[in-house]
Design a protein around this motif. Structure first.
Motif, mmCIF file in Angstrom:
data_model
loop_
_atom_site.group_PDB
_atom_site.id
_atom_site.type_symbol
_atom_site.label_atom_id
_atom_site.label_comp_id
_atom_site.label_asym_id
_atom_site.label_seq_id
_atom_site.Cartn_x
_atom_site.Cartn_y
_atom_site.Cartn_z
ATOM 1 N N LEU A 62 0.771 -1.070 -0.116
ATOM 2 C CA LEU A 62 -0.094 -0.200 -0.040
ATOM 3 C C LEU A 62 0.855 1.302 0.049
ATOM 4 O O LEU A 62 2.171 1.332 0.592
ATOM 5 C CB LEU A 62 -0.898 -0.089 1.241
ATOM 6 C CG LEU A 62 -2.261 -1.191 1.240
ATOM 7 C CD1 LEU A 62 -2.793 -0.926 2.561
ATOM 8 C CD2 LEU A 62 -2.960 -1.044 0.233
ATOM 9 N N GLN A 63 0.324 2.220 -0.646
ATOM 10 C CA GLN A 63 1.363 3.315 -0.828
ATOM 11 C C GLN A 63 0.288 4.654 -0.111
ATOM 12 O O GLN A 63 -0.802 4.608 0.460
ATOM 13 C CB GLN A 63 1.261 3.950 -2.239
ATOM 14 C CG GLN A 63 1.735 2.825 -3.229
ATOM 15 C CD GLN A 63 3.347 2.835 -2.865
ATOM 16 O OE1 GLN A 63 4.031 3.744 -2.733
ATOM 17 N NE2 GLN A 63 3.697 1.520 -3.043
ATOM 18 N N ARG A 64 0.945 5.793 0.246
ATOM 19 C CA ARG A 64 0.562 6.770 0.874
ATOM 20 C C ARG A 64 -0.316 7.610 0.051
ATOM 21 O O ARG A 64 -0.105 7.769 -1.124
ATOM 22 C CB ARG A 64 1.518 7.732 1.425
ATOM 23 C CG ARG A 64 2.457 7.439 2.478
ATOM 24 C CD ARG A 64 3.588 8.415 3.244
ATOM 25 N NE ARG A 64 4.035 8.154 4.417
ATOM 26 C CZ ARG A 64 5.116 7.080 4.474
ATOM 27 N NH1 ARG A 64 5.669 6.701 3.419
ATOM 28 N NH2 ARG A 64 5.636 6.899 5.485
ATOM 29 N N PRO A 65 -1.702 7.761 0.271
ATOM 30 C CA PRO A 65 -2.755 8.257 -0.383
ATOM 31 C C PRO A 65 -2.375 9.818 -0.381
ATOM 32 O O PRO A 65 -1.953 10.489 0.438
ATOM 33 C CB PRO A 65 -4.001 8.005 0.331
ATOM 34 C CG PRO A 65 -3.646 7.963 1.666
ATOM 35 C CD PRO A 65 -2.207 7.328 2.014
ATOM 36 N N GLY A 66 -3.025 10.270 -1.452
ATOM 37 C CA GLY A 66 -2.787 11.738 -1.868
ATOM 38 C C GLY A 66 -3.805 12.417 -2.182
ATOM 39 O O GLY A 66 -5.200 11.586 -2.139
ATOM 40 N N LEU A 67 -4.065 13.621 -2.702
ATOM 41 C CA LEU A 67 -5.316 14.291 -3.239
ATOM 42 C C LEU A 67 -5.999 13.474 -4.495
ATOM 43 O O LEU A 67 -7.148 13.165 -4.356
ATOM 44 C CB LEU A 67 -4.975 15.758 -3.595
ATOM 45 C CG LEU A 67 -6.360 16.583 -4.034
ATOM 46 C CD1 LEU A 67 -7.211 16.737 -2.883
ATOM 47 C CD2 LEU A 67 -5.894 17.891 -4.504
ATOM 48 N N GLY A 68 -5.290 12.694 -5.349
ATOM 49 C CA GLY A 68 -5.514 11.966 -6.118
ATOM 50 C C GLY A 68 -6.585 10.753 -5.601
ATOM 51 O O GLY A 68 -7.503 10.127 -6.404
ATOM 52 N N SER A 69 -6.175 10.165 -4.421
ATOM 53 C CA SER A 69 -6.928 9.120 -3.693
ATOM 54 C C SER A 69 -8.307 9.824 -3.483
ATOM 55 O O SER A 69 -9.476 8.970 -3.498
ATOM 56 C CB SER A 69 -6.354 8.606 -2.800
ATOM 57 O OG SER A 69 -5.004 7.992 -3.103
ATOM 58 N N VAL A 70 -8.543 10.909 -2.728
ATOM 59 C CA VAL A 70 -9.762 11.481 -2.601
ATOM 60 C C VAL A 70 -10.720 11.902 -3.763
ATOM 61 O O VAL A 70 -11.725 11.386 -3.674
ATOM 62 C CB VAL A 70 -9.601 12.591 -1.765
ATOM 63 C CG1 VAL A 70 -10.805 13.342 -1.286
ATOM 64 C CG2 VAL A 70 -8.825 12.685 -0.409
ATOM 65 N N ARG A 71 -10.085 12.266 -4.803
ATOM 66 C CA ARG A 71 -10.882 12.431 -5.978
ATOM 67 C C ARG A 71 -11.496 10.998 -6.596
ATOM 68 O O ARG A 71 -12.560 10.873 -6.975
ATOM 69 C CB ARG A 71 -10.068 13.210 -7.024
ATOM 70 C CG ARG A 71 -9.834 14.780 -6.839
ATOM 71 C CD ARG A 71 -9.276 15.245 -8.009
ATOM 72 N NE ARG A 71 -7.884 14.962 -8.411
ATOM 73 C CZ ARG A 71 -7.064 15.341 -7.923
ATOM 74 N NH1 ARG A 71 -6.840 16.658 -7.427
ATOM 75 N NH2 ARG A 71 -5.657 15.075 -8.753
#
Length: 529
Positions: A234-243
């Protein structure tokens, strides 16, 4: 639970229809194209583990996949009579249908029948729902448990008897045992109670139920912490994950997202509710927002987030949109005629817009891999009795899920089969023994994962390093077939060097590092036609 609720509502047919229609629609969508003709890697794990004996499953959980242990045990009797892809996915279809019914029941109980009908139908036609309804994994069942527990919370908060709270606690406990990330549901429910400003007696009952759930779940949490290497990918989520999650919860089409968000914003705010009353926004907003927000925030430091882990939070989104639509039509100067039918037609339009995505989702290539295709490839290329080397050992999952394609081949590295070894893919020979086995071969078929043929991959496991080293040093690639998710390559032994023979090649010395060089398994020939 839906059936009991409908029976109690028999006197009011609108309530029964509002619950049953979403269930039937979800069943139809879930059963559509259920047999895709191939399992992917995660489904294959469910398939091969659940068909082991109960002692063998219990043995496995001590070393790996404890978080899915209850699901494997539940799937064991499901797959025992007629193991196959339909039986594998059917519990998920039923779980998704139950969730649609629970969502509808929440809308009916907290608002009115038309809100429940719209919310349940909207949940059923959401592509994310349809995707996990056809996955042979626990996530659709977790979503059903979470929605059912939320409905029980609404009932228990209005009751003075302990029975509803016991049912609530038991449902949450089972849901969390199916997947421990569902524990965040308790935070969503605590937020609901805080927004509703419930009396102290309700808080005491809820805290007692939450403590009981924590005690039940504690052993699983302790064991799974020792197996945390399973989520190291698993990777650290960013704004792209929220979108992306927003698009998954509403549907990715812009024609759907914008109206969906506008309607959800029109839902009455939880702060406007009467003290002690659980309104629809007070229930739905924490459900859809709290688990994803908490998991995303925690994953910035310790990556644990994956969208499937918060599938159960999706249930809050259609409730908010349906409540907003209800508020919109009731605020019109002149109420629309046939308002219920208008809402149903609007959901039908949403379904039509997203139908191409739902159709594509029923093609095996939409999953990360197709192990049935891998097995068919092996059956076509590898003859019975020929040696096969799996690189790494998890590439053996195709042979475990679809053994017909590998029937009669010699698994060079395998020492103890997967069920007897208490592992997912079997215990392999130690490096020395594997070298001796490979030394006796004049050719070997390599079944490799795509990453295993990349130049940058260098395994930490010594047996995997021996596979790379011996194949690099002592064999040359003769032919190769590449399919999505696997590389099948035939290696033949290098000719022994004979002085004066210009056609023979010297055998290189074995690398002290356990690998011939930085290249990945020599220079492969072009793909076969």
């Amino acid at each position: 639970m839906v059936h009991a609720w409908v029976r109690r509502s028999a006197a009011g047919r609108p309530e029964a229809v509002a619950v049953l229609l979403p269930v039937l629609v979800m069943l139809a969508i879930g059963l559509w194209g259920l047999d895709r003709g191939g399992m992917w890697r995660d489904e294959a794990v469910t398939f091969q583990v659940a068909r082991r004996s109960v002692p063998q499953i219990w043995h496995l959980l001590h070393s790996v996949d404890a978080v899915h242990g209850l699901y494997y045990l539940l799937m064991h009797p499901v797959l025992a009579p007629y193991p196959g892809e339909v039986a594998l996915r059917l519990p998920s279809v039923c779980g998704a249908a139950a969730t649609a019914g629970f969502v509808a029941a929440l809308g009916v109980r907290l608002c009115r029948p038309r809100v429940g009908l719209w919310a349940g139908l909207l949940y059923a036609v959401t592509p994310m729902t349809g995707h996990f309804a056809q996955e042979g994994r626990s996530y659709a069942l977790v979503a059903a448990g979470a929605a059912g527990a939320t409905l029980l919370l609404v009932r228990a908060a209005r009751s003075t008897r302990p029975g509803p709270w016991c049912a609530y606690g038991a449902t949450v406990a089972v849901t969390c045992l199916l997947h421990e990330m569902a524990l965040l549901l308790l935070l969503a429910h605590a937020t609901t109670l805080a927004l509703a400003r419930v009396p102290a007696r309700v808080w005491r009952a809820w805290i007692a139920a939450a403590v009981a759930v924590a005690l039940v779940l504690a052993p699983l949490v302790l064991v799974s912490r020792g197996q945390s290497a399973q989520v190291a990918w698993l990777q650290r989520p960013g704004l792209g994950s929220v979108r992306r999650l927003l698009g998954l919860f509403t549907g990715p089409a812009r024609l759907v997202i914008v109206p969906y968000l506008v309607l959800a914003a029109l839902a009455d705010g939880p702060a406007r509710t009467r003290r002690g009353a659980l309104s629809l926004p007070a229930v739905a907003l924490p459900l859809v927002a709290v688990p994803p927000a908490v998991l995303l925030a925690v994953s910035r430091w310790s990556p644990l987030y994956d969208e499937r882990y918060v599938l159960y939070a999706l249930a809050g989104a259609p409730l908010l949109a349906a409540a907003g639509a209800d508020r919109l039509v009731t605020r019109l100067a002149r109420p629309l005629p046939h308002v219920v039918l208008t809402g149903v037609l609007a959901v039908t339009l949403v379904f039509a817009v997203q139908l191409p995505l739902l159709r594509r989702d029923r093609v095996p290539d939409r999953r990360p891999d197709n192990l049935a295709a891998v097995s068919a490839l092996a059956h076509r290329e590898v003859r019975p009795g020929e040696p096969v080397l799996f690189l790494p050992s998890l590439a053996r999952r195709a042979a475990l899920a679809y053994p017909q394609g590998f029937r009669g081949v010699r698994d060079v590295a395998l020492s103890v089969p997967a069920p007897a070894s208490g592992t997912l893919y079997g215990r392999e020979a130690n490096p020395g023994e594997l070298r001796r086995r490979l030394d006796r071969l004049d050719h070997v078929w390599l079944v490799a994962e795509p990453f295993a043929t990349a130049r940058a991959w260098y395994p930490g496991n010594p047996t995997e390093r021996v596979k790379l080293a011996v194949v690099d040093e002592e064999f040359v690639p003769r032919e190769q077939v590449v399919r999505r998710g696997v590389t099948l390559r035939l290696y033949v032994r290098r000719p022994t060097y004979i002085p004066g023979n210009p056609t023979a090649q010297p055998r290189p010395a074995r690398s002290s590092a356990g690998r011939a060089g930085p290249g990945a398994l020599g220079s492969p020939p072009g793909p076969r036609r």
